[in-house]
Design a protein around this motif. Structure first.
Motif, PDB file in Angstrom:
ATOM      1  N   VAL A 502       0.849  -1.181  -0.011  1.00 22.39           N
ATOM      2  CA  VAL A 502      -0.071   0.119  -0.061  1.00 22.39           C
ATOM      3  C   VAL A 502       0.790   1.107   0.042  1.00 22.39           C
ATOM      4  CG1 VAL A 502      -1.597   1.223   1.433  1.00 22.39           C
ATOM      5  CG2 VAL A 502      -1.609  -1.176   1.324  1.00 22.39           C
ATOM      6  N   LYS A 503       0.433   2.274  -0.688  1.00 24.40           N
ATOM      7  CA  LYS A 503       1.467   3.351  -1.065  1.00 24.40           C
ATOM      8  C   LYS A 503       1.089   4.380   0.219  1.00 24.40           C
ATOM      9  CE  LYS A 503       2.363   3.406  -5.870  1.00 24.40           C
ATOM     10  NZ  LYS A 503       2.267   4.155  -7.234  1.00 24.40           N
ATOM     11  N   ASP A 504       0.078   4.343   0.648  1.00 26.03           N
ATOM     12  CA  ASP A 504      -0.502   5.461   1.562  1.00 26.03           C
ATOM     13  C   ASP A 504      -1.881   4.767   2.131  1.00 26.03           C
ATOM     14  OD1 ASP A 504      -1.075   7.221   3.279  1.00 26.03           O
ATOM     15  OD2 ASP A 504      -0.833   9.078   1.910  1.00 26.03           O
ATOM     16  N   PRO A 505      -1.822   4.371   3.355  1.00 26.81           N
ATOM     17  CA  PRO A 505      -3.046   3.858   3.797  1.00 26.81           C
ATOM     18  C   PRO A 505      -4.119   4.629   4.240  1.00 26.81           C
ATOM     19  CG  PRO A 505      -1.281   3.854   5.539  1.00 26.81           C
ATOM     20  CD  PRO A 505      -0.719   4.291   4.222  1.00 26.81           C
ATOM     21  N   HIS A 506      -3.795   6.247   4.217  1.00 27.20           N
ATOM     22  CA  HIS A 506      -4.966   7.254   4.366  1.00 27.20           C
ATOM     23  C   HIS A 506      -5.644   7.715   3.238  1.00 27.20           C
ATOM     24  CE1 HIS A 506      -1.573   7.512   7.706  1.00 27.20           C
ATOM     25  NE2 HIS A 506      -2.541   7.565   8.242  1.00 27.20           N
ATOM     26  N   VAL A 507      -5.163   7.105   1.994  1.00 29.79           N
ATOM     27  CA  VAL A 507      -6.058   7.555   0.796  1.00 29.79           C
ATOM     28  C   VAL A 507      -6.447   6.149   0.023  1.00 29.79           C
ATOM     29  CG1 VAL A 507      -4.723   9.871   0.682  1.00 29.79           C
ATOM     30  CG2 VAL A 507      -4.112   7.430  -0.513  1.00 29.79           C
ATOM     31  N   TRP A 508      -7.099   6.270  -0.910  1.00 31.26           N
ATOM     32  CA  TRP A 508      -7.869   5.153  -1.747  1.00 31.26           C
ATOM     33  C   TRP A 508      -6.451   4.661  -2.399  1.00 31.26           C
ATOM     34  CZ3 TRP A 508     -12.357   2.939  -1.240  1.00 31.26           C
ATOM     35  CH2 TRP A 508     -13.350   3.515  -0.611  1.00 31.26           C
ATOM     36  N   TYR A 509      -6.346   3.469  -2.547  1.00 33.20           N
ATOM     37  CA  TYR A 509      -5.037   2.679  -3.182  1.00 33.20           C
ATOM     38  C   TYR A 509      -5.764   1.282  -3.635  1.00 33.20           C
ATOM     39  CZ  TYR A 509      -5.538   0.214   1.416  1.00 33.20           C
ATOM     40  OH  TYR A 509      -5.888  -0.408   2.420  1.00 33.20           O
ATOM     41  N   PRO A 510      -5.201   0.956  -4.908  1.00 32.73           N
ATOM     42  CA  PRO A 510      -5.556  -0.413  -5.338  1.00 32.73           C
ATOM     43  C   PRO A 510      -5.350  -1.472  -4.133  1.00 32.73           C
ATOM     44  CG  PRO A 510      -3.852   0.648  -6.795  1.00 32.73           C
ATOM     45  CD  PRO A 510      -3.983   1.658  -5.554  1.00 32.73           C
ATOM     46  N   GLY A 511      -6.615  -2.375  -4.346  1.00 31.87           N
ATOM     47  CA  GLY A 511      -6.758  -3.336  -3.245  1.00 31.87           C
ATOM     48  C   GLY A 511      -7.490  -3.035  -2.074  1.00 31.87           C
ATOM     49  N   LYS A 512      -7.734  -1.849  -2.021  1.00 29.26           N
ATOM     50  CA  LYS A 512      -8.245  -1.508  -0.588  1.00 29.26           C
ATOM     51  C   LYS A 512      -9.756  -1.983  -0.548  1.00 29.26           C
ATOM     52  CE  LYS A 512      -9.498   2.495   2.420  1.00 29.26           C
ATOM     53  NZ  LYS A 512      -9.355   3.902   2.837  1.00 29.26           N
ATOM     54  N   ALA A 513     -10.055  -2.668   0.354  1.00 28.03           N
ATOM     55  CA  ALA A 513     -11.252  -3.416   0.735  1.00 28.03           C
ATOM     56  C   ALA A 513     -12.344  -2.784   1.642  1.00 28.03           C
ATOM     57  CB  ALA A 513     -11.071  -4.943   1.013  1.00 28.03           C
ATOM     58  N   VAL A 514     -13.652  -2.373   1.271  1.00 26.45           N
ATOM     59  CA  VAL A 514     -14.358  -1.750   2.352  1.00 26.45           C
ATOM     60  C   VAL A 514     -15.804  -2.251   2.301  1.00 26.45           C
ATOM     61  CG1 VAL A 514     -13.104   0.734   1.813  1.00 26.45           C
ATOM     62  CG2 VAL A 514     -15.082  -0.087   0.455  1.00 26.45           C
ATOM     63  N   MET A 515     -16.465  -2.057   3.309  1.00 32.34           N
ATOM     64  CA  MET A 515     -17.875  -2.420   3.422  1.00 32.34           C
ATOM     65  C   MET A 515     -18.527  -1.299   3.878  1.00 32.34           C
ATOM     66  SD  MET A 515     -19.631  -5.069   6.483  1.00 32.34           S
ATOM     67  CE  MET A 515     -19.076  -6.466   5.723  1.00 32.34           C
ATOM     68  N   LEU A 516     -19.831  -1.028   3.205  1.00 33.00           N
ATOM     69  CA  LEU A 516     -20.674  -0.163   3.532  1.00 33.00           C
ATOM     70  C   LEU A 516     -21.330  -0.040   4.787  1.00 33.00           C
ATOM     71  CD1 LEU A 516     -22.638   0.358   0.228  1.00 33.00           C
ATOM     72  CD2 LEU A 516     -20.446   1.540   0.938  1.00 33.00           C
ATOM     73  N   THR A 517     -21.345   1.034   5.475  1.00 34.57           N
ATOM     74  CA  THR A 517     -22.243   0.656   6.795  1.00 34.57           C
ATOM     75  C   THR A 517     -23.790   1.264   7.066  1.00 34.57           C
ATOM     76  OG1 THR A 517     -20.938   2.757   7.514  1.00 34.57           O
ATOM     77  CG2 THR A 517     -19.665   0.986   8.112  1.00 34.57           C
ATOM     78  N   ARG A 518     -24.083   1.646   5.807  1.00 32.07           N
ATOM     79  CA  ARG A 518     -25.230   2.361   5.842  1.00 32.07           C
ATOM     80  C   ARG A 518     -25.594   2.279   4.332  1.00 32.07           C
ATOM     81  NH1 ARG A 518     -26.871   8.549   7.228  1.00 32.07           N
ATOM     82  NH2 ARG A 518     -29.187   8.391   7.140  1.00 32.07           N
ATOM     83  N   ASN A 519     -27.223   1.814   4.260  1.00 33.28           N
ATOM     84  CA  ASN A 519     -28.055   1.921   2.966  1.00 33.28           C
ATOM     85  C   ASN A 519     -27.869   3.029   2.075  1.00 33.28           C
ATOM     86  OD1 ASN A 519     -28.708  -0.745   3.733  1.00 33.28           O
ATOM     87  ND2 ASN A 519     -30.703  -0.133   4.393  1.00 33.28           N
ATOM     88  N   ASP A 520     -27.788   3.010   1.049  1.00 35.22           N
ATOM     89  CA  ASP A 520     -27.477   4.026  -0.099  1.00 35.22           C
ATOM     90  C   ASP A 520     -28.611   3.603  -1.161  1.00 35.22           C
ATOM     91  OD1 ASP A 520     -27.150   6.073  -1.694  1.00 35.22           O
ATOM     92  OD2 ASP A 520     -24.980   6.191  -0.983  1.00 35.22           O
ATOM     93  N   ALA A 521     -29.749   3.841  -1.175  1.00 33.01           N
ATOM     94  CA  ALA A 521     -30.792   3.431  -2.071  1.00 33.01           C
ATOM     95  C   ALA A 521     -30.445   4.254  -3.389  1.00 33.01           C
ATOM     96  CB  ALA A 521     -32.006   3.592  -1.715  1.00 33.01           C
ATOM     97  N   ALA A 522     -29.859   5.444  -3.364  1.00 35.89           N
ATOM     98  CA  ALA A 522     -29.542   6.151  -4.537  1.00 35.89           C
ATOM     99  C   ALA A 522     -28.550   5.528  -5.299  1.00 35.89           C
ATOM    100  CB  ALA A 522     -29.191   7.665  -4.141  1.00 35.89           C
ATOM    101  N   LEU A 523     -27.860   4.977  -4.751  1.00 36.77           N
ATOM    102  CA  LEU A 523     -26.493   4.065  -5.628  1.00 36.77           C
ATOM    103  C   LEU A 523     -26.857   2.757  -5.778  1.00 36.77           C
ATOM    104  CD1 LEU A 523     -23.261   5.187  -3.816  1.00 36.77           C
ATOM    105  CD2 LEU A 523     -24.476   6.044  -6.048  1.00 36.77           C
ATOM    106  N   GLY A 524     -28.258   2.254  -5.106  1.00 37.50           N
ATOM    107  CA  GLY A 524     -28.402   0.807  -5.274  1.00 37.50           C
ATOM    108  C   GLY A 524     -27.616  -0.097  -4.393  1.00 37.50           C
ATOM    109  N   LEU A 525     -27.081   0.433  -3.266  1.00 29.61           N
ATOM    110  CA  LEU A 525     -26.116  -0.398  -2.444  1.00 29.61           C
ATOM    111  C   LEU A 525     -26.578  -0.227  -1.018  1.00 29.61           C
ATOM    112  CD1 LEU A 525     -22.768   0.945  -3.797  1.00 29.61           C
ATOM    113  CD2 LEU A 525     -23.702  -1.200  -4.134  1.00 29.61           C
TER     114      LEU A 525
END
Length: 639
Positions: A502-525
């Motif tokens: 990871v080049k910088d753990p404080h920003v977005w980077y290739p391979g970063k894995a995330v989980m949504l913590t709230r429904n976002d119906a506008a995005l369909g997620l």
């Protein structure tokens, strides 16, 4: 705050005597218990505002309302005043509770109920008026949750009153051609569910739940074809991950059916989330589909029902068309839903021992050719007719440590659990932490992601990368602390950074894995959806989410608002998922969340390899601790 008091004895209040507690009662206020952590600010505020509005000044009403709100926050649908009188929540000593109530002339549970019955804030259950709370016997509810429970009960009562449907025994025999000396519970489950408009099929990992319901859907489709009809069938699950798994499982199970291609084609494969099915309306709490705009379907199959809370179940039932069949599928022994209620657990409360009413057992025997006479029980309640438990696991053989460990944990047998952990099973590893250990062994935990980072380096296409990521998962029991999910994820990112992944753990980077913590119906997620950050064909970073049909949607990171890193996740968040390898990390100190349901759920997420990080003392205490959530469903359905 968990009010189930899983670990046994209540904390001492510095050996206060009853006399000292009585003196405190005269000056008691809700803020005393809020300061101690028994109540939340919202629990106190809502009852105080209502009391001020209605000029309700009785302390016993204030206490009941605040505790009812607090228990709801801990997953309970109601509070039982009689139980509470004898077993207060953690942090309140029995003598203290009785002294506080005694100071306002409440000396028995009956006195408490009488005070509530006379309050303008409480409505009796048999004479419902729109008041903030409802008293049903000794159970006190918030109004909305009493309504939810009554919706579910009314639906069940109506479905169980419908005469049995005709089932084609010849088709059933075609779907289950093999004969065995043992009862084929999959065949019984299909015959049972096909006979009625509402059914529940429960079973542990590897018992063939998806295979069973696929054959059930095949039977219903084939019967409808014979009648010149075409069934509209929908498949759903609580989360996107669970929906994707259901889609994949149904697709595979269909291929093995001994029926015509026309029947197979009529069985849908694509599952959706419950939110998508019901039609999340962005910015609103209600769904587009309800009793005034019911779902357009004939059959609805819902998987992973242990994750479905009471409000969602009530809304789902509300949206069912009058003629629609509802089939619920899940493992009754898994963790209950994160939100209030444990609907699957309540529905299947006595399923282990009760089986069927004798006349129903006889009917199923005739349909299936199975000898079920010994499974008839004259004392079985009406709800038992709708339930079938799959009792044979086909995933884990006699040499499977995971299978033996899950069975021992589910039985609450701590000796058997420790024997399994100490044995030489190839698929189980037990890492006992040093007593002086204060941090998780991040280097050892991170090793399981070596294959994933190699796949990221090779820039594999997103579907293959997602598959690699899903092979290994670190699970935690708690959110906070050195062994909690937040700290572990932060340490994992730092570890990956130190090793150049990871080049910088404080920003977005290739391979970063995330989980949504709230429904976002506008995005369909929706809450629980997992995304992997990788560049698109123009080398712009996007976060890719798997859809229920197996396709992927890539979003710019800036469009995501509420999410968390997910190299580790809590056991609760892992429900509905399976991984080849699982590492379950327990904290070093006791916690009320450590229950047999949590460990059982963590164990059964693993298919081929399971590693437990935790002390024998914590494992033993967790095995003996059970989740108990108060509701009226068990009493109404089983007694």
């Amino acid at each position: 705050m968990d009010f189930s008091n899983q670990l046994g004895l209540l904390d001492s209040l510095d050996d206060k005597t009853l006399e000292e507690s009585s003196s405190v009662a005269t000056s008691f206020s809700l803020s005393d218990w809020q300061t101690r952590g028994v109540l939340r600010a919202i629990d106190c505020q809502w009852i105080e505002q209502l009391a001020q509005h209605t000029k309700e000044d009785h302390l016993a009403v204030h206490l009941a309302g605040a505790l009812c709100s607090a228990y709801l926050g801990a997953g309970h649908i109601c509070i039982d005043l009689e139980s509470l009188w004898n077993r207060p929540p953690e942090g309140i000593e029995l003598e203290e509770l009785r002294a506080v109530l005694g100071g306002c002339e409440v000396n028995t549970p009956a006195d408490w109920c009488a005070v509530l019955q006379g309050s303008r804030l409480v409505s009796p259950a048999d004479k419902m008026t729109e008041r903030p709370m409802v008293l049903a016997g000794t159970r006190l509810y918030l109004f909305r949750y009493f309504q939810y429970e009554q919706q579910v009960l009314a639906y069940l009562k109506g479905q169980l009153s419908i005469a049995p449907f005709t089932v084609d025994a010849g088709l059933l025999a075609t779907l289950f051609p093999n004969v065995s000396n043992n009862v084929d519970w999959q065949k019984v489950a299909v015959a049972n569910a096909a006979s009625q408009p509402f059914s529940v099929i429960s079973g542990g990992p590897g018992t063939g739940k998806t295979t069973t319901v696929t054959r059930l859907l095949a039977l219903l489709v084939a019967q409808s074809f014979a009648q010149g009809q075409l069934l509209r069938i929908e498949l759903a699950a609580p989360t996107g991950k669970a929906a994707a798994r259901l889609t994949e499982s149904i697709s595979k199970a269909k291929a093995a059916l001994p029926l015509s291609d026309d029947v197979k084609l009529a069985i849908p494969e694509q599952a959706s989330t419950l939110h998508r099915l019901l039609g999340s309306d962005f910015g609103r709490s209600r769904f587009k589909h309800n009793k005034d705009n019911p779902l357009h379907l004939d059959v609805l199959l819902v998987d992973e029902v242990s994750m479905v809370d009471l409000p969602m179940m009530a809304k789902l039932i509300d949206a069912m068309p009058p003629h629609g069949r509802l089939i619920l599928l899940g493992d009754k022994d898994q963790l209950a839903s994160v939100e209030a209620g444990s609907v699957l657990g309540d529905l299947s409360y006595g399923i282990e021992d009760v089986y069927f009413q004798p006349e129903w057992a006889e009917r199923l025997s005739q349909l299936t050719g199975e000898n079920l006479a010994s499974f008839g029980n004259p004392s079985a309640p009406a709800i038992s007719r709708a339930l079938t438990l799959l009792r044979t696991s086909y995933r884990f053989d006699a040499n499977s440590g995971i299978g033996h460990l899950a069975k021992a944990m589910n039985a609450g047998d701590s000796r058997a659990v420790l024997r399994c952990l100490q044995s030489d099973y190839a698929d189980i590893e037990w890492r006992v932490p040093d007593e002086q250990q204060t941090k998780a062994d991040i280097a050892a935990l991170a090793k399981g992601y070596d294959e994933y980072w190699e796949a990221v380096r090779q820039n594999l296409e997103i579907a293959k990368l997602y598959d690699v990521f899903s092979r290994y998962q670190i699970l935690t029991a708690v959110r906070q602390g050195e062994f909690g999910v937040e700290k572990v994820n932060a340490q994992l990112e730092q570890y990956f950074y130190q090793r150049g992944r990871v080049k910088d753990p404080h920003v977005w980077y290739p391979g970063k894995a995330v989980m949504l913590t709230r429904n976002d119906a506008a995005l369909g997620l929706f809450n629980g959806d997992i995304g992997l950050c990788m560049p698109d064909e123009f080398q712009r970073l996007r976060v890719w989410f798997m859809q229920p049909d197996g396709s992927f949607t890539g979003l710019l990171p800036s469009r995501l608002s509420e999410f968390e890193v997910v190299f580790a996740m809590t056991v609760h968040k892992s429900q509905g998922s399976e991984f080849e390898k699982v590492a379950l990390l327990l904290p070093m100190t006791p916690s009320p969340v450590l229950t047999k349901e949590l460990l059982y759920t963590g164990i059964t997420r693993a298919k081929t390899s399971f590693t437990l990080w935790g002390s024998s003392g914590l494992v033993r205490s967790a095995t003996h601790s059970r989740i108990q959530r108060d509701s009226g469903l068990i009493n109404e359905l089983w007694y």
